[in-house]
Write a protein that holds these residues in place. Structure first.
Motif, mmCIF file in Angstrom:
data_model
loop_
_atom_site.group_PDB
_atom_site.id
_atom_site.type_symbol
_atom_site.label_atom_id
_atom_site.label_comp_id
_atom_site.label_asym_id
_atom_site.label_seq_id
_atom_site.Cartn_x
_atom_site.Cartn_y
_atom_site.Cartn_z
ATOM 1 N N VAL A 186 0.853 -1.187 0.000
ATOM 2 C CA VAL A 186 0.000 0.000 0.000
ATOM 3 C C VAL A 186 0.891 1.239 0.000
ATOM 4 N N ILE A 187 0.838 2.007 -1.078
ATOM 5 C CA ILE A 187 1.655 3.211 -1.220
ATOM 6 C C ILE A 187 0.805 4.435 -0.886
ATOM 7 N N LEU A 188 1.271 5.216 0.091
ATOM 8 C CA LEU A 188 0.551 6.415 0.501
ATOM 9 C C LEU A 188 1.091 7.632 -0.239
ATOM 10 N N ASP A 189 0.241 8.621 -0.399
ATOM 11 C CA ASP A 189 0.586 9.829 -1.146
ATOM 12 C C ASP A 189 1.338 10.790 -0.237
ATOM 13 N N THR A 190 2.651 10.657 -0.208
ATOM 14 C CA THR A 190 3.471 11.521 0.642
ATOM 15 C C THR A 190 3.850 12.828 -0.040
ATOM 16 N N ASP A 191 3.448 13.024 -1.291
ATOM 17 C CA ASP A 191 3.730 14.265 -2.017
ATOM 18 C C ASP A 191 2.528 15.196 -2.062
ATOM 19 N N LEU A 192 1.466 14.845 -1.379
ATOM 20 C CA LEU A 192 0.224 15.604 -1.464
ATOM 21 C C LEU A 192 0.424 17.063 -1.049
ATOM 22 N N VAL A 193 -0.188 17.960 -1.823
ATOM 23 C CA VAL A 193 -0.179 19.387 -1.515
ATOM 24 C C VAL A 193 -1.626 19.874 -1.532
ATOM 25 N N GLY A 194 -2.035 20.545 -0.485
ATOM 26 C CA GLY A 194 -3.390 21.061 -0.410
ATOM 27 C C GLY A 194 -4.241 20.304 0.576
ATOM 28 N N LEU A 195 -5.526 20.580 0.547
ATOM 29 C CA LEU A 195 -6.482 20.001 1.478
ATOM 30 C C LEU A 195 -7.382 19.012 0.761
ATOM 31 N N ARG A 196 -7.584 17.831 1.368
ATOM 32 C CA ARG A 196 -8.517 16.833 0.865
ATOM 33 C C ARG A 196 -9.450 16.457 2.012
ATOM 34 N N ALA A 197 -10.732 16.592 1.785
ATOM 35 C CA ALA A 197 -11.720 16.234 2.804
ATOM 36 C C ALA A 197 -12.811 15.402 2.166
ATOM 37 N N GLN A 198 -13.386 14.506 2.946
ATOM 38 C CA GLN A 198 -14.457 13.664 2.434
ATOM 39 C C GLN A 198 -15.392 13.293 3.576
ATOM 40 N N VAL A 199 -16.664 13.256 3.275
ATOM 41 C CA VAL A 199 -17.664 12.752 4.205
ATOM 42 C C VAL A 199 -18.690 11.951 3.408
ATOM 43 N N ASP A 200 -19.076 10.785 3.900
ATOM 44 C CA ASP A 200 -20.001 9.953 3.142
ATOM 45 C C ASP A 200 -20.776 9.050 4.096
ATOM 46 N N TYR A 201 -21.865 8.519 3.577
ATOM 47 C CA TYR A 201 -22.747 7.649 4.356
ATOM 48 C C TYR A 201 -23.263 6.547 3.438
ATOM 49 N N GLY A 202 -23.403 5.348 4.005
ATOM 50 C CA GLY A 202 -23.938 4.233 3.242
ATOM 51 C C GLY A 202 -24.787 3.334 4.111
ATOM 52 N N GLN A 203 -25.650 2.545 3.464
ATOM 53 C CA GLN A 203 -26.436 1.528 4.149
ATOM 54 C C GLN A 203 -27.037 0.612 3.098
ATOM 55 N N THR A 204 -27.610 -0.489 3.539
ATOM 56 C CA THR A 204 -28.281 -1.373 2.597
ATOM 57 C C THR A 204 -29.659 -0.802 2.271
ATOM 58 N N PHE A 205 -30.252 -1.277 1.196
ATOM 59 C CA PHE A 205 -31.595 -0.835 0.840
ATOM 60 C C PHE A 205 -32.662 -1.464 1.747
ATOM 61 N N ARG A 206 -32.240 -2.334 2.657
ATOM 62 C CA ARG A 206 -33.159 -2.855 3.666
ATOM 63 C C ARG A 206 -33.108 -2.031 4.950
ATOM 64 N N GLY A 207 -32.263 -1.018 4.958
ATOM 65 C CA GLY A 207 -32.218 -0.122 6.097
ATOM 66 C C GLY A 207 -31.231 -0.495 7.179
#
Length: 1012
Positions: A186-207
């Motif tokens: 697993v290679i991580l991005d050690t050259d990253l410049v700037g801001l990266r943000a993420q928010v997400d939600y998931g579930q099954t269609f049965r709830g």
């Protein structure tokens, strides 16, 4: 479906529709003007591919698998985002060569320390107590997060991934020991410049299966000489519980049953080999629905076995425990009255099998580098991760050999009359009042400091020190304490016992004796008859928590040097690399100060610990032989060798041992003509037994329990589940020697000039492992002794027909050989090539694995068993896990400016249920055979997923944007095929194989990303 669930589904559907609409509005006007840009981008990509550096040290994999001498698969960060994946484990599951036998979908009712973890398992070769897949982060080892040496992929920050690289050929010489099946890097991005943000939600269609995820990463330069990246990630999965209650396909209860010396309601015996019996003519093994555990009912049941008077058998208690009713025991009930049976009254076998284990994780990461001089830089990495996982399970009720006496004060009078002075064996599901819970929490630290630099223009070097620690705590909420349970089960009326006159004071008989056992102090009687009649005092006396603490540290010092030795012989410079690594690992497993710990129904074993020191030195050379010649556009050879010394010390016994092994690898790439390459490799790979395999200590299983009984070959006509109660000792062995594996690969790579953007590869592989570290179940040891006079020294006989002990600790056993083909197709089509007015690109990628041999031989004197194509139950012992004949993974994506849509598909071919059984589809089938089964095939399955995303520019645009995305997995809610098995306590975990078949059902994820 409640209002909140409907709202989420409506929001998810609306978001996907909005994404489509935005894509249409914004993309249509840009079709013509993007055509030229697409052409330029395609040419630039080709140029970049041509200029990729070929590294010869083996310490890093290229960005695609087409230029490597061994089969390799790469998924980059863009692919991960396009698919909407938020966990490294989900990325590794995309690889057809990987079998996820340890994940959040496989816990079931099994109480394991690694519950919720996700381990890489290439070729299905991981043993049950170790790993044959080496997992690296930034090409360096990660501290093991299980006592088997595996790395939990949940602990790696997905938000920072640059790419995930997998080498499925032998990798020990280049990467280090343990890489018998291959390497996941697993290679991580050690050259990253700037801001990266993420928010997400998931579930099954049965709830159910609610899943919240968020991440934040920031990278910046420190003046002109430094750079720092810092990030964090959080994920909380609520899980999906009680399989039979939440999924209709699971409620059907398909399972495998033994039709061998089963008991009938009237006390007679039936079976495939008993002429005239009701099930004679049916095969020995039956796959059928409506699985329940024998005499398992929440009311309590009088089992159909001696010494109970026959008139009292097959009766259950009413709700309040004051009377008895008829109980339907179903069919295929083993004579020992435990294990699975079909039909009848009682709870489903799968009533307590979690489909997905609840889990929570948070990960923090820091990377920094600073250029000290023009030629020397310092760097550091720090990772902290926490995980918390749990699963429900089965609480041990009364064992079939714990007998209730006829004067038990809680018994209703009508049953006392029917018993006529006899004792009886009670079946009871106690989960409703005593719910089991297995939970594990882990805290992991990993820190690296190092220096790297250049010597002249052709040589580079690096040196680093790494420290890692793992602290894991595990709890089992309720475990039956055998002695206390039997005291509490033996409840009497105090007055009746002392003077023959009842006084209504019900107590434990043991407390009324002249010299009671000290453990009877505080005894509260158990009323197991009827529903909800247990007092908390009785539960607390007879059931106690069990704990396990696992502490492990790893320290690594490593250095390497690489560069060009000389200009070569006209085809390019000869490159070389050398290096050395010292690794010190130490761990211990403890279980608190619990008294009488070995007298529990379910424990986590006994305390153990030890240390492992490894020293490795390696060298590698790459020699270009020919270039730019007819029939030899390029020909190069590569060779690597590594010496490994492994020293281990057993903290429990004080034993020491040291082993030395050599691993090596030779490979070649021959580009016969532009666009056509032949490649091959041959390697010797090694693996020494790991911490758990060497040091694990266990207590013998309970004699007469479902884990403490064997089918003794000295007793003719014995039932399949066993006829000889005996304790079985499992665990590790300090006598284990290292494994060796010879790996051969041969393949072709085709990139035709007439189909620009098309690349194809096909590779044949063979991995042959010898001195395989293996866990043999007690029954298999008994079978080997009876059939081949093998391992008889591990069995204690008190007489010619009575087995009193089986030593089933791990051994080095025979050989294991897998063969197959790996295929990859990649095609990039700029749509302007079809029509000048069209914009965007179509990208097609197909990965496939065909494993046609999975041969296991326990000893040269025993037959070879080929497990290839088995997709039914996990093998006994779990020391290897066969794969389907074919696994396909395909991706079709459309990119046009800010919009991406990706359709993916996974296909699992039709398989064999159990290669050691014979069904109607197999040659030589006869229902009178002991290995006959009514259906020995598992249906195929195909799963489709879709994901879309759209970037909304911020300000002046460029690389600053908000990206909306959504995805649906198992788009058509495909029902998993019937394939029961896989272990569990007294029965199967699931009516399907969750390693290959999706058990969650259709589910969605939606969220937003910010790039600034």
């Amino acid at each position: 479906m409640n209002k909140n669930i409907r709202s989420w589904l409506h929001f998810g559907s609306s978001s996907l529709a909005l994404t489509f609409a935005l894509a249409t509005v914004y993309s249509a006007p840009a079709l013509a003007q993007n055509a030229g840009n697409a052409a330029e981008a395609s040419e630039a990509a080709d140029a970049a591919d041509d200029n990729d550096m070929i590294l010869v040290t083996g310490s890093r994999i290229k960005r695609d698998g087409f230029s490597e001498p061994t089969p390799a698969t790469v998924f980059d960060a863009q692919t991960t985002r396009d698919l909407g994946l938020v966990n490294v484990g989900d990325i590794v599951e995309l690889i057809p060569q990987n079998s996820s036998f340890q994940s959040d979908a496989t816990a079931g009712i099994t109480a394991g320390a690694d519950v919720g973890a996700n381990f890489a398992n290439l070729r299905g070769l991981n043993p049950s107590a170790g790993t044959r897949t080496l997992t690296l982060v930034n090409t360096r080892r990660f501290v093991p997060t299980s006592d088997g040496g595996a790395v939990d992929l949940n602990l790696i920050p997905t938000a920072m991934i640059a790419r995930v690289e997998t080498v499925t050929g032998g990798g020990s010489a280049a990467y280090g020991s343990d890489a018998i099946a291959g390497v996941v890097n697993v290679i991580l991005d050690t050259d990253l410049v700037g801001l990266r943000a993420q928010v997400d939600y998931g579930q099954t269609f049965r709830g159910d299966g609610e899943d919240f995820h968020a991440s934040l990463v920031y990278g910046t330069d420190l003046g002109s000489r430094g750079h720092v990246v810092v990030g964090g990630e959080y994920q909380n999965k609520q899980g999906i519980g009680d399989c039979s209650a939440v999924r209709l396909w699971c409620a059907e209860g398909w399972d495998i049953f033994d039709n061998d010396a089963d008991v009938l309601p009237g006390g007679g015996v039936t079976g495939y080999n008993i002429p005239g019996s009701p099930t004679f003519g049916q095969p020995n093994f039956i796959i059928a629905p409506d699985s329940k555990q024998a005499f398992n009912d929440s009311h309590g049941v009088v089992r159909n076995r001696a010494p109970a008077n026959p008139a009292a058998r097959n009766l259950r208690f009413n709700d309040d425990g004051t009377g008895v009713l008829d109980f339907d025991p179903g069919i295929y009930v083993n004579a020992n009255t435990f294990g699975s049976r079909s039909g009848g009254d009682g709870e489903s076998t799968y009533a307590d099998s979690d489909l997905q284990t609840p889990s929570e994780r948070y990960v923090g990461y820091l990377y920094g580098e600073y250029q000290l001089t023009d030629a020397i830089s310092a760097f550091t990495e720090v990772t902290y991760a926490h995980t918390s996982n749990s699963n429900s399970g089965v609480t041990a009720g009364p064992r079939s050999t714990f007998f209730v006496k006829p004067d038990n004060a809680f018994l209703p009078s009508d049953l006392v009359t029917l018993l006529n002075g006899t004792s009886f064996s009670l079946g009871k599901d106690v989960d409703a009042q005593i719910p089991a819970l297995n939970s594990a929490q882990a805290d992991v630290w990993r820190a690296i400091v190092g220096l790297e630099g250049e010597i002249g223009s052709n040589w580079s070097w690096d040196i680093y020190y790494q420290y890692g620690s793992n602290e894991k705590h595990r709890d089992g909420r309720y475990s039956r304490v055998n002695t206390e349970f039997q005291f509490a089960l033996d409840a009497v009326d105090e007055g009746q016992f002392l003077n023959g006159t009842p006084n209504g004071n019900i107590v434990c008989r043991e407390t009324l004796k002249a010299n009671p056992n000290p453990r009877a102090e505080g005894c509260a009687p158990l009323n197991l008859f009827g529903l909800d009649n247990l007092t908390q005092a009785a539960i607390d006396y007879a059931y106690r928590p069990v704990v396990q603490d696992f502490s492990y540290t790893q320290q690594v010092i490593a250095a390497s040097l690489s560069g060009d030795l000389f200009d070569g012989i006209g085809a390019g410079p000869v490159g070389a690399a050398v290096g050395a690594e010292y690794r010190a690992e130490e761990g211990d497993v403890t279980h608190g100060n619990i008294p009488n710990y070995n007298d529990y129904a379910f424990t986590f074993g006994t305390d153990y610990g030890g240390s492992i020191d490894v020293f490795e030195a390696f060298g590698e050379v790459n020699v270009p032989l020919l270039a730019d010649l007819p029939f030899a556009e390029m020909l190069e050879l590569n060779g690597a060798v590594r010496w490994t010394q492994n020293s281990a010390r057993n903290a429990s016994t004080g034993e020491d041992k040291t082993t030395d092994k050599i691993s090596y690898k030779f490979s070649t790439i021959w580009e016969i003509a532009d666009g056509f390459r032949v490649r091959g490799s041959r390697s010797r790979d090694i693996r020494s037994a790991g911490f758990r395999e060497l040091f694990n200590q266990q207590v013998p299983t309970e004699e007469g329990s479902s884990q403490g009984i064997v089918d003794n070959f000295n007793i003719p006509g014995s039932p399949g589940l066993g006829d000889d109660p005996t304790p079985i000792l499992n665990g590790g062995s300090f006598a284990l020697s290292p494994e060796s594996a010879d790996t051969t690969t041969l393949g072709v790579v085709f990139s035709p000039n007439f189909a620009r953007g098309l690349r194809l590869s096909a590779d044949w592989y063979q991995i042959a492992v010898t001195d395989t570290v293996t866990t043999l179940p007690g029954q298999r040891i008994v079978d080997f002794c009876g059939d081949f006079s093998l391992f008889c020294d591990r069995i204690t006989f008190a007489s010619p027909t009575n087995i009193t002990f089986v030593d089933a600790r791990q051994v080095n056993l025979g050989s294991l050989k897998v063969r197959g083909f790996d295929f990859e197709l990649a095609y990039n089509l700029p749509l302007y090539e079809l029509s000048g007015g069209w914009g965007g690109n179509l990208n097609l990628r197909v990965l496939a694995n065909n494993q046609y041999d999975f041969k296991v031989q326990a000893d040269p004197t025993t037959p070879v068993i080929d497990y290839a194509g088995q997709t039914g139950p996990v093998l006994l012992g779990g020391d290897f896990n066969p794969s389907p004949d074919w696994v396909f993974m395909g991706f079709l994506s459309y990119d046009n400016g800010p919009f991406n849509a990706t359709l993916s598909a996974r296909h699992i071919a039709k398989g064999i249920y159990d290669v050691e059984k014979i069904g109607p589809q197999d040659a030589g089938y006869d229902p009178g055979l002991p290995d006959s089964i009514n259906d020995n095939r598992v249906d195929s399955a195909t799963y489709f997923n879709i994901a879309m995303s759209y970037e909304i520019p911020l300000g002046s645009g460029g690389d600053q944007y908000v990206e909306l995305f959504g995805s649906i997995e198992n788009l058509f809610d495909t029902t998993p095929p019937v394939a029961p098995g896989g272990g569990g306590l007294g029965g199967s975990n699931y009516p399907t194989n969750p390693v290959y078949f999706d058990t969650f059902g259709s589910r969605f994820r939606m969220g937003a990303r910010l790039r600034f």
